[in-house]
Design a protein around this motif. Structure first.
Motif, PDB file in Angstrom:
ATOM      1  N   PHE A 191      -5.478   2.327   6.663  1.00 42.07           N
ATOM      2  CA  PHE A 191      -4.597   2.989   7.989  1.00 42.07           C
ATOM      3  C   PHE A 191      -3.237   2.819   8.154  1.00 42.07           C
ATOM      4  O   PHE A 191      -3.099   1.618   9.251  1.00 42.07           O
ATOM      5  CB  PHE A 191      -5.330   3.604   9.242  1.00 42.07           C
ATOM      6  N   HIS A 192      -2.411   3.410   8.149  1.00 47.51           N
ATOM      7  CA  HIS A 192      -0.924   2.646   8.553  1.00 47.51           C
ATOM      8  C   HIS A 192      -0.404   3.700   9.903  1.00 47.51           C
ATOM      9  O   HIS A 192      -0.890   4.983   9.952  1.00 47.51           O
ATOM     10  CB  HIS A 192       0.217   3.113   7.412  1.00 47.51           C
ATOM     11  N   VAL A 206       1.920  -1.087  12.314  1.00 52.25           N
ATOM     12  CA  VAL A 206       1.067  -1.289  12.247  1.00 52.25           C
ATOM     13  C   VAL A 206      -0.540  -1.251  11.187  1.00 52.25           C
ATOM     14  O   VAL A 206      -0.475   0.452  11.462  1.00 52.25           O
ATOM     15  CB  VAL A 206       0.572  -1.709  13.815  1.00 52.25           C
ATOM     16  N   TYR A 207      -1.384  -1.972  10.448  1.00 52.08           N
ATOM     17  CA  TYR A 207      -1.655  -0.938   9.529  1.00 52.08           C
ATOM     18  C   TYR A 207      -3.590  -1.896  10.176  1.00 52.08           C
ATOM     19  O   TYR A 207      -3.571  -2.573  10.573  1.00 52.08           O
ATOM     20  CB  TYR A 207      -2.183  -1.047   8.457  1.00 52.08           C
ATOM     21  N   ASN A 231      -0.591   7.938  10.304  1.00 53.68           N
ATOM     22  CA  ASN A 231       1.484   7.822   9.339  1.00 53.68           C
ATOM     23  C   ASN A 231       0.919   7.422   8.070  1.00 53.68           C
ATOM     24  O   ASN A 231       1.958   8.388   7.146  1.00 53.68           O
ATOM     25  CB  ASN A 231       1.660   6.942   9.295  1.00 53.68           C
ATOM     26  N   GLY A 232       0.249   6.874   7.448  1.00 56.95           N
ATOM     27  CA  GLY A 232      -0.058   6.516   5.786  1.00 56.95           C
ATOM     28  C   GLY A 232      -1.151   6.209   5.827  1.00 56.95           C
ATOM     29  O   GLY A 232      -2.384   6.069   6.367  1.00 56.95           O
ATOM     30  N   LEU A 233      -2.042   6.287   4.310  1.00 55.19           N
ATOM     31  CA  LEU A 233      -3.392   6.475   3.671  1.00 55.19           C
ATOM     32  C   LEU A 233      -3.545   5.607   2.138  1.00 55.19           C
ATOM     33  O   LEU A 233      -3.002   6.202   1.999  1.00 55.19           O
ATOM     34  CB  LEU A 233      -3.650   6.999   4.391  1.00 55.19           C
ATOM     35  N   GLU A 234      -4.788   4.064   2.460  1.00 55.16           N
ATOM     36  CA  GLU A 234      -4.669   4.159   1.356  1.00 55.16           C
ATOM     37  C   GLU A 234      -6.023   3.814   1.245  1.00 55.16           C
ATOM     38  O   GLU A 234      -7.120   3.205   2.209  1.00 55.16           O
ATOM     39  CB  GLU A 234      -4.095   2.547   0.974  1.00 55.16           C
ATOM     40  N   ILE A 235      -6.756   3.854   0.325  1.00 54.24           N
ATOM     41  CA  ILE A 235      -8.109   4.101  -0.294  1.00 54.24           C
ATOM     42  C   ILE A 235      -8.349   2.719  -1.576  1.00 54.24           C
ATOM     43  O   ILE A 235      -8.004   3.579  -2.703  1.00 54.24           O
ATOM     44  CB  ILE A 235      -9.048   5.367  -0.021  1.00 54.24           C
ATOM     45  N   PHE A 236      -9.039   1.634  -1.026  1.00 55.66           N
ATOM     46  CA  PHE A 236      -9.243   0.905  -2.488  1.00 55.66           C
ATOM     47  C   PHE A 236     -11.001   0.561  -2.467  1.00 55.66           C
ATOM     48  O   PHE A 236     -11.617   1.003  -1.240  1.00 55.66           O
ATOM     49  CB  PHE A 236      -8.670  -0.737  -2.028  1.00 55.66           C
ATOM     50  N   LYS A 237     -11.398   1.150  -3.845  1.00 58.25           N
ATOM     51  CA  LYS A 237     -12.551   0.800  -4.364  1.00 58.25           C
ATOM     52  C   LYS A 237     -13.173  -0.624  -4.403  1.00 58.25           C
ATOM     53  O   LYS A 237     -11.883  -1.302  -5.338  1.00 58.25           O
ATOM     54  CB  LYS A 237     -12.765   1.185  -5.531  1.00 58.25           C
ATOM     55  N   LEU A 238     -13.763  -1.502  -4.016  1.00 58.72           N
ATOM     56  CA  LEU A 238     -13.862  -2.818  -4.600  1.00 58.72           C
ATOM     57  C   LEU A 238     -15.064  -2.991  -5.404  1.00 58.72           C
ATOM     58  O   LEU A 238     -16.244  -2.480  -5.753  1.00 58.72           O
ATOM     59  CB  LEU A 238     -14.445  -3.761  -3.346  1.00 58.72           C
ATOM     60  N   ASN A 239     -15.123  -4.389  -6.590  1.00 57.72           N
ATOM     61  CA  ASN A 239     -16.112  -4.472  -7.648  1.00 57.72           C
ATOM     62  C   ASN A 239     -17.692  -4.325  -6.444  1.00 57.72           C
ATOM     63  O   ASN A 239     -16.871  -5.246  -5.975  1.00 57.72           O
ATOM     64  CB  ASN A 239     -15.973  -5.630  -8.417  1.00 57.72           C
TER      65      ASN A 239
END
Length: 869
Positions: free
Chosen positions: A317-318, A358-359, A396-404
């Motif tokens: 979350f940004h 801040v994130y 404000n911003g959003l990133e979604i990551f998949k982990l192995n």
């Protein structure tokens, strides 16, 4: 000489300052940056001004004799540029690219695919795998199916890893499962990157546990500029990331409001946040819920994302507060998949000032249990507990990551195209070849970040009325379902005498339940052996255990630091300790030592009803078995509604909360959301809306007024789910079919319900029985609660339908039809009705049915549905 030395030192000094300035201001300059235009000897510049180098003359391609270069026969107008998409490298056998890199320094690998016809090859024949440095990126991947399902012309997959050596190989292997299969690639990026994963992520549901992102190989699924516009790779701090608009992923019509930073306000990056974490454009815009606090408290700002099951995801979350300046002005709670990720989030308290970025990172595991729709739900809701100045939230911003996973795999299955898209494609004039038709799929934004946003935007518009408001109810943190606020804190268990200083239970509940010592629990689970874990949720983990030398049980271990876990633990034990019925799940006991909160249930041999309907290899149930299960569940719910002084409203009736034992006897389970209903002087209970999507009573959602008829509506959805063997919500279907309730009602009123009945039941249901069953389900789904039957009436009608089915050979039913015979049902001893006059109003009375024994063959639904609600 001194002058030359002085000049040289000055140049070195200023060069150092220049580099520090570049990095600190986000202008990161990668040490390794390779953009490969595959299948071509031609260099070119893309729409973002980045130069791509043809791979034909490069040294990166190993065994070039195993591949051929080809040109796409058609250029889709949605392609951002000719490079790298109009040429491709085709592989008929396993082949690799080899890139020089810096070992131990994290790199991005971006793979570009444009599924078109190359040299007469059919795009639909391309199935292949991609792996690098021991990690499987893609397996049996079809760019054609993926592009079609996501309504995109081209696909970009972005991965991030730490190479184990100075040589990084990227290997393409055609699938051996498909005839004439081949692999292809249009473009490859290998770019060194700063360590943006240096901090661990908080594991949702386990505040004392974290997930180390830096040690994982990561796939970027979504990267969104919340409240803002598309940000191209050329505008992203030298890291070449692409940020997309978040609006396609918003749930329903609750878009909130968007705003941007004022001209006189300058965003200042703190020392703890490097500018390359996210570009200035991301922190310059935001989405909030709006200015009306009353409206904001009655809905969530919600995003929905399609993901693959059985992976851990990190959600970044940004935040950047652009309007307010003080602590406790805007405070909100953050939820991931209906689990509390962060309570009382206050951006100013985190950042220290207005306009300072801040994130925050949170990790969540998505399982493939029944009821898990392979979706990631993100919701923001104002924090009533913090009593902020404004009831609002911001992002404000959003990133979604998949982990192995533990095997080094990141690959998921190919998505399933919507039948609506397939039908539209089949109706198009065949003026071009199939390969060109494939290339004409609607052009979309590149990369995994675009995923299924457009499809969801269409699907969810039909479900605005079934939104769910998550979060804690204000002012009821100590709520007990039976005794209202008369909570009694005890210091000792009346059974074991063991210290329970932290008990959240009433003295009656403690006296009615068996107390297990923590040592007994550890022994029964082999010291919480991970191999015995059969479910994971916001409450914690669920283990299959053994007690008393051989009795199988389900052991739910709550997270002591989670307020959600405390509330659910308290509600479940207070409720089930006083209820005994053949069609309610049985609670054996509890453990509350060493700050642990553990519940012990009977073990369920056959899991949930949903397991026997779809998404399972289990043999389908017969129609009679399904009817008997529905009747059993209706008996359990009828008992809750009428068997006590106060009505008990389940509030989360669904097929994953109806369990079946080894004899296929139905058990209603999961009372974590249950509420006592209105007394004689009330018509409803006013409460924040909670429940499950697809089952939620629209009247309850509109008015926030809960009655037992809300359970009746949910049960109506269950009836159609049992009949049709499909989920309550299926966003992959055409929008008119997404909601089972809406689609079944449409078919019922059109007289074509038989068309959507489970194919396993075709020709096996007596027509009169089907009519009675469908009419009952239709009445349950009436828009107004007053038009719905009581659960006793539903039960009677289902029993009548069973009689019709059993007498389908010409015999007459034993009972005669009487639609409002709920009083007779209430007095039926088989339903526990003989206890309907026993009160739960004081601690001296206990409600027990004729099934007062502890049944040993049931377990609660969250074993199989670990995502929770």
């Amino acid at each position: 000489m001194k002058d030359k030395t002085h000049i040289l030192l000055s140049l070195i000094f200023f060069s150092f300052l220049f580099n520090v300035f570049d990095i600190s201001n986000g202008n990161y300059i990668p040490k390794n940056s390779i953009l490969l235009n595959c299948g071509s000897s031609e260099d070119g510049v893309d729409a973002d001004g980045r130069k791509w180098v043809g791979d034909s003359s490069s040294k990166f391609l190993l065994s070039s004799d195993k591949s051929v270069a080809a040109q796409a026969e058609f250029q889709d107008p949605s392609l951002p540029s000719q490079f790298p998409y109009m040429s491709a490298r085709i592989f008929k056998s396993e082949s690799s690219y080899s890139f020089p890199v810096s070992a131990g320094k994290r790199h991005w690998i971006r793979l570009h695919f444009y599924p078109s016809s190359y040299g007469g090859l059919n795009a639909t024949d391309a199935y292949f795998s991609v792996k690098s440095d021991g990690f499987m990126f893609l397996r049996n991947f079809s760019a054609s199916i993926t592009a079609q399902a996501l309504t995109q012309a081209y696909i970009v997959r972005e991965f991030s890893l730490n190479p184990s050596s100075n040589i990084l190989n990227v290997t393409f292997t055609p699938s051996d499962k498909h005839h004439a299969s081949y692999a292809f690639i249009n473009g490859i990026e290998v770019i060194s990157m700063p360590d943006v994963y240096d901090s661990p992520a908080t594991l949702v549901g386990f505040s004392d546990q974290t997930v180390d992102i830096g040690s994982s190989t990561v796939q970027t699924l979504y990267r969104l500029n919340v409240g803002g516009q598309y940000v191209p790779a050329g505008n992203d701090s030298g890291l070449s990331r692409t940020w997309y608009d978040d609006s396609p992923y918003l749930y329903g019509a609750a878009f909130g409001v968007t705003f941007s930073v004022s001209d006189n306000v300058k965003i200042r990056y703190p020392t703890t946040v490097a500018e390359y974490m996210a570009p200035l454009d991301i922190y310059s815009t935001a989405r909030s819920m709006g200015p009306d606090s009353k409206i904001n408290m009655n809905y969530n700002l919600t995003w929905v994302f399609q993901v693959d099951a059985n992976f851990t995801y990190v959600v970044r979350f940004h935040f950047c507060e652009l309007q307010l300046t003080k602590v406790n002005q805007r405070v909100f709670d953050i939820y991931l998949n209906n689990q509390t990720a962060q309570e009382s989030a206050d951006v100013i308290a985190w950042s220290g000032s207005k306009a300072v970025p801040v994130y925050k990172d949170y990790a969540v595991y998505v399982s493939d249990g029944p009821g898990d729709d392979e979706q990631l739900w993100l919701a923001l809701h104002p924090s009533a507990a913090a009593k902020p100045e404004y009831y609002d939230s911001i992002l404000n911003g959003l990133e979604i990551f998949k982990l192995n996973d533990t095997t080094g795999n990141l690959a998921g299955p190919n998505p399933v195209p919507s039948p609506m898209l397939l039908e539209a494609e089949s109706n198009e004039p065949n003026t071009l070849s199939k390969s060109k038709d494939k290339a004409h799929v609607i052009g979309g934004a590149a990369g995994g970040a675009a995923a299924v946003g457009l499809v969801f935007a269409i699907c969810f518009a039909a479900y605005q009325r079934q939104k769910k408001v998550l979060g804690s109810e204000s002012g009821v943190s100590g709520w007990l379902p039976i005794y209202g606020n008369s909570q009694t804190t005890v210091s000792k268990s009346t059974i074991s005498g063991k210290s329970c200083a932290s008990s959240h239970l009433s003295s009656l509940a403690v006296s009615l339940c068996r107390h297990f010592s923590f040592a007994e629990i550890k022994q029964g689970t082999k010291n919480f052996d991970e191999s015995l874990v059969i479910g994971v949720g916001g409450f914690g983990k669920v283990y299959k255990g053994v007690i008393d030398g051989g009795t199988n049980v389900a052991i739910k271990r709550s997270n002591p630091s989670s307020e959600q876990g405390v509330n659910e633990f308290q509600t479940e034990i207070e409720m089930l300790s006083k209820l005994r019925h053949r069609h309610l799940v049985s609670l054996i006991g509890y453990c509350e030592e060493n700050n642990e909160m553990i519940l012990v249930y009977d073990y369920m041999a056959h899991g949930t009803v949903r397991e026997h309907l779809y998404k399972s290899n289990k043999p389908p149930l017969s129609w009679k078995q399904r009817l008997e299960i529905c009747i059993g569940a209706a008996r359990g719910l009828h008992y809750l509604h009428t068997g006590a002084k106060y009505t008990i409203i389940h509030r989360d009736v669904k097929t994953t909360n109806i369990l079946v034992d080894e004899k296929l006897v139905a058990k209603v389970s999961d009372f974590g959301l249950s509420k006592t209903g209105p007394n004689l002087n009330q018509t409803h209970v006013s409460t924040v809306v909670k429940g499950s999507f697809g089952y939620l009573d629209p009247e309850y959602f509109r008015r926030q007024q809960l009655t037992e008829k809300s359970d009746v509506y949910s049960f109506g959805v269950v009836l159609f789910e049992v009949l049709c063997a499909r989920p309550a919500l299926n966003p992959s279907l055409p929008k008119e079919q997404v909601s089972l309730a809406d689609w079944a009602l449409h078919c019922q009123r059109k007289g074509i319900l038989e068309d959507i009945v489970d194919p396993n039941l075709k020709g096996k249901i007596n027509p009169e029985c089907l009519k009675k069953f469908a009419d009952t389900a239709e009445k349950c789904l009436s828009d107004q609660g007053v038009d719905r039957p009581a659960m006793g009436d539903v039960l009677w009608n289902l029993e009548f339908a069973l009689q019709l089915q059993e007498n389908s050979n010409g015999g007459k039913p034993i009972v005669s039809e009487a639609i409002n015979d709920s009083e007779a049902i209430a007095n039926d001893s088989s339903l526990g009705g003989q206890n309907s006059d026993i009160s739960i109003g004081c601690e001296s009375e206990v409600l027990v049915s004729e099934d007062s024994y502890l049944n040993t063959s049931a377990v609660f639904s969250q074993l199989i549905n670990p995502k929770g609600r």
